[in-house]
Design a protein around this motif. Structure first.
Motif, PDB file in Angstrom:
ATOM      1  N   ARG A 155      69.413  60.380  67.973  1.00  0.00           N
ATOM      2  CA  ARG A 155      68.020  60.627  68.358  1.00  0.00           C
ATOM      3  C   ARG A 155      67.462  59.336  68.942  1.00  0.00           C
ATOM      4  N   TYR A 156      66.635  59.457  69.968  1.00  0.00           N
ATOM      5  CA  TYR A 156      66.096  58.285  70.656  1.00  0.00           C
ATOM      6  C   TYR A 156      64.572  58.281  70.650  1.00  0.00           C
ATOM      7  N   THR A 157      64.036  57.098  70.517  1.00  0.00           N
ATOM      8  CA  THR A 157      62.610  56.861  70.731  1.00  0.00           C
ATOM      9  C   THR A 157      62.489  55.661  71.657  1.00  0.00           C
ATOM     10  N   PHE A 158      61.333  55.509  72.264  1.00  0.00           N
ATOM     11  CA  PHE A 158      61.154  54.339  73.117  1.00  0.00           C
ATOM     12  C   PHE A 158      59.706  53.896  73.141  1.00  0.00           C
ATOM     13  N   GLU A 159      59.544  52.625  73.477  1.00  0.00           N
ATOM     14  CA  GLU A 159      58.237  52.032  73.758  1.00  0.00           C
ATOM     15  C   GLU A 159      58.313  51.471  75.169  1.00  0.00           C
ATOM     16  N   GLU A 160      57.361  51.847  76.003  1.00  0.00           N
ATOM     17  CA  GLU A 160      57.356  51.328  77.369  1.00  0.00           C
ATOM     18  C   GLU A 160      56.089  50.510  77.593  1.00  0.00           C
ATOM     19  N   THR A 161      56.281  49.356  78.204  1.00  0.00           N
ATOM     20  CA  THR A 161      55.165  48.441  78.468  1.00  0.00           C
ATOM     21  C   THR A 161      55.147  48.124  79.956  1.00  0.00           C
ATOM     22  N   GLU A 195      43.299  38.864  85.296  1.00  0.00           N
ATOM     23  CA  GLU A 195      44.163  39.048  86.462  1.00  0.00           C
ATOM     24  C   GLU A 195      45.382  39.916  86.129  1.00  0.00           C
ATOM     25  N   ASN A 196      45.996  39.672  84.968  1.00  0.00           N
ATOM     26  CA  ASN A 196      47.184  40.414  84.564  1.00  0.00           C
ATOM     27  C   ASN A 196      46.998  40.974  83.156  1.00  0.00           C
ATOM     28  N   CYS A 197      47.274  42.239  83.005  1.00  0.00           N
ATOM     29  CA  CYS A 197      47.170  42.895  81.703  1.00  0.00           C
ATOM     30  C   CYS A 197      48.435  43.695  81.433  1.00  0.00           C
ATOM     31  N   TYR A 198      48.485  44.245  80.215  1.00  0.00           N
ATOM     32  CA  TYR A 198      49.683  44.970  79.774  1.00  0.00           C
ATOM     33  C   TYR A 198      49.246  46.161  78.931  1.00  0.00           C
ATOM     34  N   LYS A 199      50.031  47.212  79.018  1.00  0.00           N
ATOM     35  CA  LYS A 199      49.760  48.386  78.200  1.00  0.00           C
ATOM     36  C   LYS A 199      51.074  48.961  77.695  1.00  0.00           C
ATOM     37  N   THR A 200      51.076  49.394  76.425  1.00  0.00           N
ATOM     38  CA  THR A 200      52.273  49.958  75.812  1.00  0.00           C
ATOM     39  C   THR A 200      52.031  51.421  75.462  1.00  0.00           C
ATOM     40  N   LEU A 201      52.989  52.262  75.812  1.00  0.00           N
ATOM     41  CA  LEU A 201      52.973  53.680  75.498  1.00  0.00           C
ATOM     42  C   LEU A 201      54.207  54.014  74.657  1.00  0.00           C
ATOM     43  N   PHE A 202      54.107  55.062  73.847  1.00  0.00           N
ATOM     44  CA  PHE A 202      55.198  55.435  72.950  1.00  0.00           C
ATOM     45  C   PHE A 202      55.714  56.829  73.313  1.00  0.00           C
ATOM     46  N   SER A 203      56.998  57.027  73.101  1.00  0.00           N
ATOM     47  CA  SER A 203      57.609  58.318  73.400  1.00  0.00           C
ATOM     48  C   SER A 203      56.967  59.421  72.580  1.00  0.00           C
ATOM     49  N   ASN A 204      56.904  60.599  73.150  1.00  0.00           N
ATOM     50  CA  ASN A 204      56.250  61.721  72.475  1.00  0.00           C
ATOM     51  C   ASN A 204      57.068  63.004  72.582  1.00  0.00           C
ATOM     52  N   GLN A 205      58.381  62.842  72.665  1.00  0.00           N
ATOM     53  CA  GLN A 205      59.270  63.985  72.754  1.00  0.00           C
ATOM     54  C   GLN A 205      60.398  63.843  71.740  1.00  0.00           C
ATOM     55  N   ILE A 206      61.060  64.956  71.445  1.00  0.00           N
ATOM     56  CA  ILE A 206      62.276  64.903  70.642  1.00  0.00           C
ATOM     57  C   ILE A 206      63.430  64.671  71.603  1.00  0.00           C
ATOM     58  N   LEU A 207      64.041  63.493  71.524  1.00  0.00           N
ATOM     59  CA  LEU A 207      65.118  63.103  72.431  1.00  0.00           C
ATOM     60  C   LEU A 207      66.406  63.001  71.619  1.00  0.00           C
ATOM     61  N   ILE A 208      67.250  63.994  71.727  1.00  0.00           N
ATOM     62  CA  ILE A 208      68.476  64.033  70.941  1.00  0.00           C
ATOM     63  C   ILE A 208      69.663  64.377  71.828  1.00  0.00           C
ATOM     64  N   THR A 209      70.837  63.917  71.420  1.00  0.00           N
ATOM     65  CA  THR A 209      72.073  64.292  72.086  1.00  0.00           C
ATOM     66  C   THR A 209      73.206  64.185  71.083  1.00  0.00           C
ATOM     67  N   GLU A 210      74.336  64.791  71.419  1.00  0.00           N
ATOM     68  CA  GLU A 210      75.488  64.755  70.515  1.00  0.00           C
ATOM     69  C   GLU A 210      76.774  64.537  71.310  1.00  0.00           C
ATOM     70  N   ASN A 381      44.628  41.994  78.120  1.00  0.00           N
ATOM     71  CA  ASN A 381      45.038  40.754  78.770  1.00  0.00           C
ATOM     72  C   ASN A 381      45.851  39.842  77.847  1.00  0.00           C
ATOM     73  N   ILE A 382      46.228  40.356  76.682  1.00  0.00           N
ATOM     74  CA  ILE A 382      47.095  39.604  75.778  1.00  0.00           C
ATOM     75  C   ILE A 382      48.545  39.899  76.144  1.00  0.00           C
ATOM     76  N   LYS A 383      49.262  38.882  76.547  1.00  0.00           N
ATOM     77  CA  LYS A 383      50.643  39.048  76.980  1.00  0.00           C
ATOM     78  C   LYS A 383      51.543  39.289  75.770  1.00  0.00           C
ATOM     79  N   PRO A 384      52.343  40.366  75.763  1.00  0.00           N
ATOM     80  CA  PRO A 384      53.234  40.614  74.627  1.00  0.00           C
ATOM     81  C   PRO A 384      54.233  39.476  74.436  1.00  0.00           C
ATOM     82  N   SER A 385      54.601  39.222  73.204  1.00  0.00           N
ATOM     83  CA  SER A 385      55.498  38.117  72.902  1.00  0.00           C
ATOM     84  C   SER A 385      56.873  38.282  73.537  1.00  0.00           C
ATOM     85  N   PHE A 386      57.301  39.522  73.770  1.00  0.00           N
ATOM     86  CA  PHE A 386      58.619  39.776  74.328  1.00  0.00           C
ATOM     87  C   PHE A 386      58.636  39.733  75.845  1.00  0.00           C
ATOM     88  N   TRP A 387      57.461  39.655  76.468  1.00  0.00           N
ATOM     89  CA  TRP A 387      57.395  39.845  77.914  1.00  0.00           C
ATOM     90  C   TRP A 387      58.057  38.700  78.680  1.00  0.00           C
TER      91      TRP A 387
END
Length: 389
Positions: A155-161, A195-210, A381-387
């Motif tokens: 099963r997969y989840t993701f965060e996209e920024t 000048e530069n900003c960031y936004k994070t969204l989270f997955s909202n589906q059931i993502l599965i494979t076998e 406008n807070i830059k994520p630590s991982f960016w």
């Protein structure tokens, strides 16, 4: 009467509503413990009648996760129906974990699980493709391989920024010096960094494979498709993918939920009635409980790309029309100040001195809609630590 229950799966944000024919007050449990060192979350709710709309949180419960090495982890209710472990901990291989729930009506529930085997993500790749509707976009594909051939269910989840850089940003702004006649404004250095900003969204589906049905335990799974016109990839984009290794029973549970959530009428062919999970009642052997207690291994990997990396000969999209305005400082007929009124309305922002020479732009300063010059309209406008730029 009909009832609904909502499942958010901790990593998802969009509830799944499942309908059945008669109303029963079932407990709904969402519990996933992983091999990540962190505070884990358990969510409890109750089914509710179909004509209700509020999330029916199960409050006041006592939750404990223990292992067969005499370690016990208690959970506290941080929001109605949301219980978070008091301490950081992680699941360890070959250890049995027991979830114990005691609700405020005197009932008790139990589930026991062991950590699934570990499997890593080899890489994340991108591929330009065309959707079934004929629209071009980019697919993000997860690749993993387990030579031991014993993971099989995922099963997969993701965060996209994504990065937000408005097209008409200026390091200056207009400040009102006098809002009475004689009106006066001045151009000053901008105080807020927008000048530069960031936004994070989270997955909202059931993502599965076998991979059980395949000749080897190899995953090449398209986890995300993004249109080339989607603003989230217009500058720089990052996705963090998490891969959860499931048991066969857990996979079947998620697969059933996915089928139900993706159907226009989940009862058109067959009425599933109750979805079996792995949580049982200690106080009533006949009581049905909805939900699943997962103890899973998690691997993660992050990918960055710029728009021009994927679509080198195309122009990215901005989600607003950015028409210039240039209101005059003082209206000789009304005696008011259209410019100062616009500044106070906070709907526009300064761009530069008016050098257009266009007659309909009468004022000295060019302004644009705030979304076109201030990134904080769309993100932080807070830059994520991982960016990484």
């Amino acid at each position: 009467m009909k009832f609904l229950f909502l499942v958010t799966f901790l990593g998802c944000v969009e509830p799944i509503a499942i309908e059945t024919i008669s109303y029963d007050n079932f407990l709904v449990v969402e519990a996933t413990i992983t091999n990540e060192l962190k505070k884990h979350t358990v969510k409890l709710s109750r089914t509710f009648e179909i004509d209700k709309t509020d999330f029916n949180a199960e409050t006041g419960a006592q939750i404990i996760v223990s292992d067969n090495q005499n370690n016990t982890y208690s959970f506290s209710e941080t929001l109605p129906g949301t219980y978070v472990s008091d301490l950081n901990f992680k699941a360890i291989p070959n250890i049995e974990y027991t979830l114990k729930i005691a609700t405020n009506n005197g009932k008790a529930y139990t589930s026991k699980q062991q950590l699934t085997v570990n499997s890593t993500i080899e890489e994340l790749t991108t591929k330009v493709e065309t959707s079934t509707e004929g629209d071009q976009g980019v697919s993000i594909i997860v690749h993993s391989f387990n030579p031991n051939n014993n993971s099989n269910y995922y099963r997969y989840t993701f965060e996209e920024t994504y990065k937000i850089s408005p097209p008409f940003w200026s390091d200056s702004e207009l400040r009102v010096v006098s809002d009475t006649r004689p009106y006066e404004v001045e151009v000053v250095q901008r105080i807020v960094d927008n000048e530069n900003c960031y936004k994070t969204l989270f997955s909202n589906q059931i993502l599965i494979t076998e991979t059980k049905s395949l000749s080897e335990d190899r995953v090449n799974f398209p986890i995300r498709f993004i249109l080339n016109s989607d603003f989230i990839i217009s500058k720089r984009y990052s996705i963090l993918v998490k891969q959860h290794v499931l048991t066969a029973a857990s996979y079947n549970y998620y697969e059933t939920l996915k089928k139900l959530s993706g159907s226009d009428n989940v009862f058109a062919q067959a009425q599933p009635g109750f979805i079996n999970g792995n949580i049982t009642s200690d106080t009533d052997v006949n009581e049905k409980v909805i939900g699943f207690f997962d103890v899973v291994s998690v691997a993660e990997k992050r990918l960055f790309f710029n728009y021009e990396d994927v679509f080198p000969n195309q122009t990215s999209y901005f989600p607003s029309t950015c028409d210039f305005v240039a209101p005059i400082l003082s209206d000789p007929f009304s005696g008011e100040s259209p410019l100062i009124d616009l500044i106070k309305d906070n709907t526009h922002t300064y761009y530069k001195e008016n050098d257009t020479g266009q007659s309909h732009l009468e004022g000295r300063y060019l302004l644009v809609p705030k979304i076109c010059g201030d990134c904080t309209v769309l993100g932080s406008n807070i830059k994520p630590s991982f960016w990484i730029d």
